[in-house]
Design a protein around this motif. Sequence first.
Motif, PDB file in Angstrom:
ATOM      1  N   SER A   1       0.853  -1.187   0.000  1.00  0.00           N
ATOM      2  CA  SER A   1       0.000   0.000   0.000  1.00  0.00           C
ATOM      3  C   SER A   1       0.884   1.231   0.000  1.00  0.00           C
ATOM      4  O   SER A   1       1.946   1.251   0.636  1.00  0.00           O
ATOM      5  CB  SER A   1      -0.915   0.014   1.224  1.00  0.00           C
ATOM      6  OG  SER A   1      -1.753  -1.115   1.238  1.00  0.00           O
TER       7      SER A   1
ATOM      8  N   THR B   1      -3.961  -0.810  -8.136  1.00  0.00           N
ATOM      9  CA  THR B   1      -5.329  -0.518  -7.699  1.00  0.00           C
ATOM     10  C   THR B   1      -5.414   0.920  -7.201  1.00  0.00           C
ATOM     11  O   THR B   1      -4.891   1.231  -6.118  1.00  0.00           O
ATOM     12  CB  THR B   1      -5.755  -1.477  -6.570  1.00  0.00           C
ATOM     13  OG1 THR B   1      -5.630  -2.827  -7.018  1.00  0.00           O
ATOM     14  CG2 THR B   1      -7.189  -1.200  -6.143  1.00  0.00           C
TER      15      THR B   1
ATOM     16  N   CYS C   1      -7.126   3.977  -5.295  1.00  0.00           N
ATOM     17  CA  CYS C   1      -8.093   3.978  -4.191  1.00  0.00           C
ATOM     18  C   CYS C   1      -9.014   5.188  -4.229  1.00  0.00           C
ATOM     19  O   CYS C   1     -10.226   5.043  -4.243  1.00  0.00           O
ATOM     20  CB  CYS C   1      -7.373   3.894  -2.846  1.00  0.00           C
ATOM     21  SG  CYS C   1      -6.585   2.285  -2.586  1.00  0.00           S
ATOM     22  N   ASP C   2      -8.440   6.404  -4.197  1.00  0.00           N
ATOM     23  CA  ASP C   2      -9.346   7.554  -4.146  1.00  0.00           C
ATOM     24  C   ASP C   2      -9.351   8.429  -5.390  1.00  0.00           C
ATOM     25  O   ASP C   2     -10.171   9.316  -5.477  1.00  0.00           O
ATOM     26  CB  ASP C   2      -9.039   8.515  -2.992  1.00  0.00           C
ATOM     27  CG  ASP C   2      -8.009   8.042  -2.028  1.00  0.00           C
ATOM     28  OD1 ASP C   2      -8.145   8.425  -0.890  1.00  0.00           O
ATOM     29  OD2 ASP C   2      -7.082   7.321  -2.386  1.00  0.00           O
TER      30      ASP C   2
ATOM     31  N   ASN D   1      -4.414   7.277  -2.017  1.00  0.00           N
ATOM     32  CA  ASN D   1      -3.893   5.967  -1.644  1.00  0.00           C
ATOM     33  C   ASN D   1      -3.924   5.058  -2.869  1.00  0.00           C
ATOM     34  O   ASN D   1      -4.712   5.251  -3.795  1.00  0.00           O
ATOM     35  CB  ASN D   1      -4.750   5.345  -0.534  1.00  0.00           C
ATOM     36  CG  ASN D   1      -4.672   6.129   0.758  1.00  0.00           C
ATOM     37  OD1 ASN D   1      -3.690   6.080   1.469  1.00  0.00           O
ATOM     38  ND2 ASN D   1      -5.736   6.868   1.051  1.00  0.00           N
TER      39      ASN D   1
ATOM     40  N   LYS E   1      -2.625   0.692  -4.222  1.00  0.00           N
ATOM     41  CA  LYS E   1      -2.036  -0.606  -3.920  1.00  0.00           C
ATOM     42  C   LYS E   1      -1.364  -1.141  -5.180  1.00  0.00           C
ATOM     43  O   LYS E   1      -1.854  -0.922  -6.293  1.00  0.00           O
ATOM     44  CB  LYS E   1      -3.098  -1.609  -3.436  1.00  0.00           C
ATOM     45  CG  LYS E   1      -3.752  -1.240  -2.103  1.00  0.00           C
ATOM     46  CD  LYS E   1      -4.819  -2.261  -1.719  1.00  0.00           C
ATOM     47  CE  LYS E   1      -5.555  -1.862  -0.445  1.00  0.00           C
ATOM     48  NZ  LYS E   1      -4.691  -1.967   0.741  1.00  0.00           N
TER      49      LYS E   1
ATOM     50  N   SER F   1     -13.084  -0.593  -6.543  1.00  0.00           N
ATOM     51  CA  SER F   1     -12.242  -1.401  -5.662  1.00  0.00           C
ATOM     52  C   SER F   1     -12.682  -1.175  -4.221  1.00  0.00           C
ATOM     53  O   SER F   1     -13.283  -0.150  -3.889  1.00  0.00           O
ATOM     54  CB  SER F   1     -10.760  -1.032  -5.812  1.00  0.00           C
ATOM     55  OG  SER F   1     -10.522   0.291  -5.352  1.00  0.00           O
TER      56      SER F   1
ATOM     57  N   CYS G   1     -10.669  -0.763  -1.704  1.00  0.00           N
ATOM     58  CA  CYS G   1      -9.873   0.285  -1.065  1.00  0.00           C
ATOM     59  C   CYS G   1     -10.394   1.669  -1.429  1.00  0.00           C
ATOM     60  O   CYS G   1     -10.247   2.623  -0.666  1.00  0.00           O
ATOM     61  CB  CYS G   1      -8.392   0.138  -1.406  1.00  0.00           C
ATOM     62  SG  CYS G   1      -7.920   0.721  -3.039  1.00  0.00           S
TER      63      CYS G   1
ATOM     64  N   GLU H   1     -13.148   2.171   1.055  1.00  0.00           N
ATOM     65  CA  GLU H   1     -12.587   2.378   2.395  1.00  0.00           C
ATOM     66  C   GLU H   1     -11.928   3.743   2.503  1.00  0.00           C
ATOM     67  O   GLU H   1     -11.964   4.368   3.564  1.00  0.00           O
ATOM     68  CB  GLU H   1     -11.597   1.265   2.713  1.00  0.00           C
ATOM     69  CG  GLU H   1     -12.279  -0.078   2.915  1.00  0.00           C
ATOM     70  CD  GLU H   1     -11.307  -1.227   3.051  1.00  0.00           C
ATOM     71  OE1 GLU H   1     -11.701  -2.275   3.583  1.00  0.00           O
ATOM     72  OE2 GLU H   1     -10.141  -1.078   2.609  1.00  0.00           O
ATOM     73  N   ALA H   2     -11.325   4.215   1.414  1.00  0.00           N
ATOM     74  CA  ALA H   2     -10.732   5.553   1.430  1.00  0.00           C
ATOM     75  C   ALA H   2     -11.808   6.620   1.612  1.00  0.00           C
ATOM     76  O   ALA H   2     -11.602   7.625   2.285  1.00  0.00           O
ATOM     77  CB  ALA H   2      -9.954   5.796   0.135  1.00  0.00           C
TER      78      ALA H   2
ATOM     79  N   SER I   1     -12.658   6.812   5.200  1.00  0.00           N
ATOM     80  CA  SER I   1     -11.552   7.069   6.125  1.00  0.00           C
ATOM     81  C   SER I   1     -11.664   8.437   6.777  1.00  0.00           C
ATOM     82  O   SER I   1     -12.049   9.424   6.182  1.00  0.00           O
ATOM     83  CB  SER I   1     -10.220   6.973   5.371  1.00  0.00           C
ATOM     84  OG  SER I   1      -9.148   7.374   6.188  1.00  0.00           O
TER      85      SER I   1
END
Length: 574
Positions: free
Chosen positions: A53, A80, A82-83, A158, A160, A223, A225, A228-229, A232
Amino acid sequence: MAWMCGCYGLVMLVLGVMGQKLPTRDEGLFQMQIRDKALFHDSSVMPDGAEISGYLFRDTPKRYYFVVEEDNTPLLVTVTPCDAPLEWRLTLQELPEDRSGEGSGEPEPLEQQKQQVTANEGTELFTYKGNDVESFISTSSPSGLYQMEIISTEKDSNFKIYSTTTPESDQPYPELPYDPRVDVTALGRTTVTLAWKPTPTGSVLGQPIQYCVVINKEHNFKSLCAAEAKMSLDDAFMIAPKPGRDFSPFDFAHFGFIPSENDFNKDRSLTTNRALSNKMSRTYIPKPKVADIQKICIGNKNIFTVTDLKPDTQFYFDVFAVNTGTNMSTAYVGTFARTKEEAKQKTVELKDGKVTDVFIKRKGSKFLRFAPVSSHQRVTLFVHACLDAVQVQVRRDGKLVLSQNVEGVRQFQLRGKPKAKYLIRLRGSRKGASTLKVLASTRAGGKQPFPALPEDTRIKAFDKLRTCSSVTVAWLGTQERNKYCVYKREVSESYGEEHRRREQNQCAGPESRRKSEKVLCKYFHSANLQKAVTTETITGLEAGKSYLLDVYVVGHSGHSVKYQSKLVKTRKYC
C-alpha cells in the motif's frame, strides 16, 4: 517479448495454455520479505508475491523497483487506485554486467542499479491513466531491473500495487464468476435485496472467502480500497512518517528540503514541468457522513437484504469478494436501485369540537387536517397520548407554529387567522404502537372535554397501613371538581413492572372494566392545591395476595384519563 494487459482472470487463461516450464520463486526469500515489513512497507523495493500500500501527494510521483533474475519469466503487475485516477508507467532496464576486473560474479547492489536506471530511460513496457484496477501481464519477461513510476494528478491518494513472477500458483485475488453482476431481487420502501454468483475461489478451490457489501448514494466503486478511502477519517491528510523511512527526492522536496542538483539532473518524471508550488497545494475534502456510505461484511453468503434505507432514494450497491487469507479483494459489477416511495397517507379531517381517535404504528406518522368553517381568533388543541410520548407538529397555512413531545394530556392555544387551515402531524414512538385522542375547537370558553390532571399522576400506597384484608392509597386532585373511580384486579405473583407498563393505556376508561372490579366512585376537588389530595381504604381483600389498583378521573363530557396503575400486596400474616 509477449505481453498483454487485462483482468486477472484472463491472466490465468493465457498462462494455463502455455506449455513452458515456469520458473519457481525463492520461497525462503519471499517468506523473509513478507515477515520483515520494514523491508518494503516504506521502501521503494517491491516484494515478489505481496501487495503493498502506498500514498501519493498530488503531482508528486513515486518510483518502485523490482528485479527479474531469469529470462522467460512470467510477470504480473496490478495497480489498484483507491481515491483518485492514477497515471503509471512500467519500464525495463536490463541487468548490468559485472564491470569489476575481479569477476566475483556478485550482483550489484539494488541502489547502484536504480542509479543506472535514472541515467538510462530504459524500455517502456506499459502505461495507463485512469481509476480502473489495471494489470500488466507478460507470459515471458526478460531478466532486468523493472521500474514502476506512479503519480496522482488530481489529489492526494492511496493506492495498492501487487507484483509476482509466479502468477499461476499465487492467485491472491478472488476470481469472479462467469456472470459477475450484482442483481436486485427485491425492492421495498426501506429495503433492497441483492444476490450474486459465488466466486470459484471459495466454492471450487476452497479458499477462505467473505463478501463485503458497500452502500452509498453517489456512485459505484471499482475497488474495496476506494470505498474504504471514502470512509476514512484521514482522507485528505498524510500520516506522519516513521523514523528511518527512506524518502525519494520528491518526498524531501515536499518537506522543504532542497535536493542536490545531481539528484535531479537526469531525473525524468511524468510531471517534469509542474511547479513545486502546485505540488504543495492541498484541497481538504470533508469526510462523508456515516449514513452516506456503509460497508457490511456478511461472511460467505451470496444473498443479502439491506435494511433501514430512506424511501424514494437512489442507492448504489457494490459487492467485493475478499480472500481473508491474503486480505486482497475483487470487485463484482455493482448495481443501483431507487427505493419505493412511501405510501401516501390518508389525511384525517377533524371536526370542530369533536374527539377523534388516532392509531399510529411503531415509528409511524399520521396527518390530521383542521379547517374551521368560520372566522376564529384562536384554536384550542387537546392531545391525549394514551401510551408512550408522541411528537406533535402543527402547521398553519404551511408555517410551523408548534412542535412538541406530548405525554399524557396536553392543551395548546394557537393563534387563529381568517380562513386558515391547520395540518397536524403526529409521529409515533420507537418503542411500540401509539394510541391518541385529539380534539380541535374554535369555541371560546365552555367546559373542557378532558378532565384536568395534576402534574403527578402516581398512586401512593401506605405500607404501614397494610393489613391482611385491606390497603390504603392516596392520589392528587385539582381545583376542578371531577369524578374519580377506583378499580382493583387480582394478579399473579409473577406480575411485575413490565406487565404493568404494557397495560398502561390511559385512554382505556372504566367502561372497559368488569363490574366486579369496581371499588367506588366519588367526587373531589380543593381550592387549595396544597390540600388537593384524597385517600381511600380498599377492603375485602385476601391475605397474601397481589392486586393492581387503577384510578380513573372522568371529565364533564365523559372522557376519562387513567392514573398510573399501582401494584400492591396484602400482608400474609396478621
